[in-house]
Motif scaffolding. Structure first.
Motif, PDB file in Angstrom:
ATOM      1  N   GLY A   1     -54.630  23.168 -80.122  1.00  0.00           N
ATOM      2  CA  GLY A   1     -53.373  23.323 -79.422  1.00  0.00           C
ATOM      3  C   GLY A   1     -53.211  22.478 -78.178  1.00  0.00           C
ATOM      4  O   GLY A   1     -52.149  22.493 -77.557  1.00  0.00           O
ATOM      5  N   GLY A   2     -54.244  21.754 -77.794  1.00  0.00           N
ATOM      6  CA  GLY A   2     -54.136  20.915 -76.619  1.00  0.00           C
ATOM      7  C   GLY A   2     -53.219  19.731 -76.862  1.00  0.00           C
ATOM      8  O   GLY A   2     -52.797  19.462 -77.986  1.00  0.00           O
ATOM      9  N   GLY A   3     -52.903  19.021 -75.789  1.00  0.00           N
ATOM     10  CA  GLY A   3     -52.050  17.859 -75.910  1.00  0.00           C
ATOM     11  C   GLY A   3     -51.579  17.390 -74.565  1.00  0.00           C
ATOM     12  O   GLY A   3     -52.070  17.832 -73.517  1.00  0.00           O
TER      13      GLY A   3
ATOM     14  N   ALA B   1     -45.435  18.018 -66.324  1.00  0.00           N
ATOM     15  CA  ALA B   1     -45.513  19.120 -65.371  1.00  0.00           C
ATOM     16  C   ALA B   1     -44.304  20.030 -65.537  1.00  0.00           C
ATOM     17  O   ALA B   1     -43.175  19.557 -65.709  1.00  0.00           O
ATOM     18  N   GLY B   2     -44.562  21.322 -65.507  1.00  0.00           N
ATOM     19  CA  GLY B   2     -43.517  22.308 -65.720  1.00  0.00           C
ATOM     20  C   GLY B   2     -43.377  22.741 -67.163  1.00  0.00           C
ATOM     21  O   GLY B   2     -42.673  23.717 -67.451  1.00  0.00           O
ATOM     22  N   GLY B   3     -44.036  22.038 -68.051  1.00  0.00           N
ATOM     23  CA  GLY B   3     -43.960  22.357 -69.467  1.00  0.00           C
ATOM     24  C   GLY B   3     -44.922  23.454 -69.880  1.00  0.00           C
ATOM     25  O   GLY B   3     -45.597  24.068 -69.044  1.00  0.00           O
ATOM     26  N   SER B   4     -44.970  23.695 -71.189  1.00  0.00           N
ATOM     27  CA  SER B   4     -45.777  24.783 -71.739  1.00  0.00           C
ATOM     28  C   SER B   4     -46.603  24.297 -72.924  1.00  0.00           C
ATOM     29  O   SER B   4     -46.214  23.348 -73.627  1.00  0.00           O
ATOM     30  N   LEU B   5     -47.713  24.963 -73.125  1.00  0.00           N
ATOM     31  CA  LEU B   5     -48.550  24.772 -74.308  1.00  0.00           C
ATOM     32  C   LEU B   5     -49.140  26.123 -74.683  1.00  0.00           C
ATOM     33  O   LEU B   5     -49.350  26.973 -73.804  1.00  0.00           O
TER      34      LEU B   5
END
Length: 125
Positions: free
Chosen positions: A7-9, A13-17
């Motif tokens: 699930g990494g990537g 900034a401010g985003g989601s994973l």
């Protein structure tokens, strides 16, 4: 138990994973699960842990309110939802497991017996 993180990537900034950690075996619910991260040239650090039932969780202060750890025992999977990501969250994230009969919610990496390979999270500014 064998663990496989994914699930990494790369995210701004401010985003989601959302990271996932799939476990082999039929005794997943016997394990406390943890997430750790290791940034370049830094020591591995605790991020979050969840009890065998999912009823209890703990987080490092720097991610409280932004990250959520959860688990689905029917799917033998633990998750780490990461919101409001910051450049300083950039690191390799690894999942780990320890028997619930040994520790409750350990933050120390040496207390975990099983480790998955890491997944890289890169947060750009």
């Amino acid at each position: 138990v064998q663990l496989q993180a994914s699930g990494g990537g790369l995210v701004q900034a401010g985003g989601s994973l959302r990271l996932s950690c799939a476990a082999s075996g039929r005794t997943f619910s016997s394990y406390v699960m943890g997430w750790f991260h290791q940034a370049p040239w830094k020591e591995r650090e605790f991020v979050a842990a969840i009890s065998w039932s999912g009823s209890s969780t703990t987080y490092v202060d720097s991610v409280k309110g932004r990250f959520t750890i959860s688990r689905d025992n029917a799917k033998n999977t633990v998750y780490l939802q990461m919101n409001s990501l910051k450049p300083e969250d950039t690191a390799v994230y690894s999942c780990a497991a320890v028997s619930r009969y040994h520790y409750a919610l350990p933050a120390e990496d040496y207390k975990y017996d099983y480790w998955g390979q890491g997944t890289l999270v890169t947060v750009s500014s």
